[in-house]
Enzyme design. Sequence first.
Site, short mmCIF file in Angstrom:
data_model
loop_
_atom_site.label_atom_id
_atom_site.label_comp_id
_atom_site.label_asym_id
_atom_site.label_seq_id
_atom_site.Cartn_x
_atom_site.Cartn_y
_atom_site.Cartn_z
N HIS B 48 0.84 -1.19 0.00
CA HIS B 48 0.00 0.00 0.00
C HIS B 48 0.88 1.25 0.00
CE1 HIS B 48 -4.05 -1.88 1.48
NE2 HIS B 48 -3.52 -2.52 0.46
N GLU B 50 1.05 3.84 2.00
CA GLU B 50 1.66 4.22 3.27
C GLU B 50 2.90 3.38 3.55
OE1 GLU B 50 -1.45 3.41 2.59
OE2 GLU B 50 -2.87 4.09 4.12
N CYS B 73 -6.01 1.94 5.98
CA CYS B 73 -6.84 0.74 6.13
C CYS B 73 -6.53 0.00 7.42
CB CYS B 73 -6.69 -0.18 4.92
SG CYS B 73 -5.14 -1.11 4.93
N CYS B 82 -2.54 -1.06 7.22
CA CYS B 82 -1.59 0.05 7.22
C CYS B 82 -1.50 0.73 8.58
CB CYS B 82 -2.01 1.09 6.17
SG CYS B 82 -1.72 0.51 4.51
N TRP B 165 -15.74 6.52 -39.90
CA TRP B 165 -15.56 7.96 -40.08
C TRP B 165 -16.57 8.80 -39.30
CZ3 TRP B 165 -11.08 7.19 -41.61
CH2 TRP B 165 -10.81 6.25 -42.60
N ASP B 195 -17.30 -4.74 -36.81
CA ASP B 195 -16.16 -3.83 -36.96
C ASP B 195 -14.80 -4.52 -36.88
OD1 ASP B 195 -18.16 -1.99 -36.98
OD2 ASP B 195 -17.76 -1.16 -34.99
N ARG B 202 -3.28 2.07 -28.50
CA ARG B 202 -2.16 2.35 -29.40
C ARG B 202 -1.46 3.62 -28.96
NH1 ARG B 202 -6.50 -0.33 -31.64
NH2 ARG B 202 -7.00 1.15 -33.29
N GLY B 282 -22.25 -1.57 -29.39
CA GLY B 282 -23.35 -1.11 -30.24
C GLY B 282 -24.59 -0.79 -29.41
N VAL B 285 -25.91 -3.63 -26.52
CA VAL B 285 -25.18 -3.71 -25.25
C VAL B 285 -25.18 -2.35 -24.54
CG1 VAL B 285 -22.90 -4.14 -24.23
CG2 VAL B 285 -23.81 -5.70 -25.95
#
Lengths: 349, 349
Positions: B48, B50, B73, B82, B165, B195, B202, B282, B285
């Site tokens: 973590h 800390e 935590c 922590c 496009w 597609d 990239r 699309g 979904v």
Amino acid sequence: MNRFLQNAIALAKMAEGQTGVNPAVGSVVVKDGRIVGLGAHLKQGERHAEVQALDMAGADAEGATIYVSLEPCTHFGSTPPCVNKIIEAGISKVVYAMKDITLDSPGDEILTEAGIEVEYQHDAQAEAMYTDFFKAKQAQIPEVTLKVSVSLDGKQATDNGQSKWITNPGVKQDVFKHRARHDAILTGAGTVQADNPSLTVRLEGERQPVRVVLARSGHLDFTQTLFTDQQTPVLVYTENTQLKTKEHGSNIQIIVLDDCSIETILKDLYQRGIGSVYVEAGPKVTSQFLQSQCVQTLIIYYAPKVIGGSGKYQFYQTDNVLPLEQTPQFEIDHSEIIDQNIKVVLRKK
Amino acid sequence: MNRFLQNAIALAKMAEGQTGVNPAVGSVVVKDGRIVGLGAHLKQGERHAEVQALDMAGADAEGATIYVSLEPCTHFGSTPPCVNKIIEAGISKVVYAMKDITLDSPGDEILTEAGIEVEYQHDAQAEAMYTDFFKAKQAQIPEVTLKVSVSLDGKQATDNGQSKWITNPGVKQDVFKHRARHDAILTGAGTVQADNPSLTVRLEGERQPVRVVLARSGHLDFTQTLFTDQQTPVLVYTENTQLKTKEHGSNIQIIVLDDCSIETILKDLYQRGIGSVYVEAGPKVTSQFLQSQCVQTLIIYYAPKVIGGSGKYQFYQTDNVLPLEQTPQFEIDHSEIIDQNIKVVLRKK
């Protein structure tokens, strides 16, 4: 950029939207570094900007420089050509910010031939202001701004037609400001029937544009707000000859056309001195306008919600499916957030 | 705001999107006005923030102040709590920017009981960063960002399915940046088929998120790019038990569920350590996700064109028509123009 020319452009901007089919023009006369006259074209048929500024300058115009937002006109319209007035006044120099491509003979040349020094200081702001005017004048149709208020998924209402509260008070104020800058507000009979809108400008001291209703088949209820509030004239375009005989108020004018296409209506409006139209309508009229290619400015207000359904009220619907590269294309002018709505202003590409 | 606490928050932001189901946390140890240690939680299961900062500080931690973006935590997870480490290190003061509402016992109290001075300096930036994390942890589902690229009238493609496009290189770069900040990219089988996308990042030096395909009925072609490029693991969710027997690469994992609802898939992903999901799909979904109410961030890229048609590919379509006040509502976080596209970032209301 010369500050006097900037002043001339600023004067033009003040009068934008109130000059009908004429361009908004501003002018400043300067002698020995002092403004001795200023003016703007304020109303179609009345004095042009240069004439007002020269009249204000009086004898001081002799040997002075005149700054104009647009190249001085050379034609006899409802007023004599400005170039004559400039020559008669004894002006020694003319500076202008945008060439007027609609003139039969260029003002620039006539002034030069008369022995006046002429300087064209092209200005991008002035160009943006006059480009739509030139297009409109050449096509003899008004400048068209189309506005839609939609959900993020592009719908003006749920499938059940529920549309109130899509936008909010901030957007309404913004719409009022836009309405006030146009000669006419246009809507369809469907919107009048569904929303009973008044289509007025609810802003202190602003003028009310003419209202135009597109009612091809002529189904109208003349007891609705728009027709009875006597706020401004209402023009009704229809293909139904029977509509004329229906009882209606004196501020309502019924115009029967064989063909109520968008182009035909726009040409008719232009002949009546309407230089700019603000369209606020439902999917049918909105889609007709977008397909007509006559929309120069498109303003979309997106409310931060998604509506779903089958998309019965999507703002743009067409029978034909065009290849993507043939669909109407726009360029984003700017975008801003108003009261948790996204306003996008686009210009025809 | 204390500059050391700002540093801690900045460190957390650097690690955002790479800590899986753990929160991104940053920490700075300060002694006599000098930073003696700093750290960030960099990967789920590893040290973590800390602990890293205290390890770096070494003996200097004795009597020092530790600044943490989130309340330390108190639980044994894959690493010890922590608070223990802070107490052992001899820290005299703890300053943190956001309360961790998911802790069984508050770190704040345990530290105070141990005689350490504790200061909660609430910070709006930290709150914005952790709100979604808290919701996700409580619901045991990943943080979900849904992205769509559409026309101004809300369509992902023309009725004929033409969609290339719609967006442009600037938007693509922006999408890569968003992908890189998520553990997984999710799409539907329809998009993969139509597609053939690679769904990779990239960008020089960035990691590749896991790819998730929702293929309820199991119609998939395992020769497509996504399945063969070996870039990152691909998880396929399906209800079709036959899919497992189909030949596919070793980087592909087929997960058969009785019910491939959005909630079920998200819960399963969370169990696999996926803390954040970026959905690019699309209309089908996309609409399922928006209806699931699991979308915390909605990003829309509007291309400056209108497509029309019947709206077969409108991004949000539902069988039910909800009253306007029950439709999914969002708040605009911000809006910007990228390469002539309008990007709008919204957060669930």
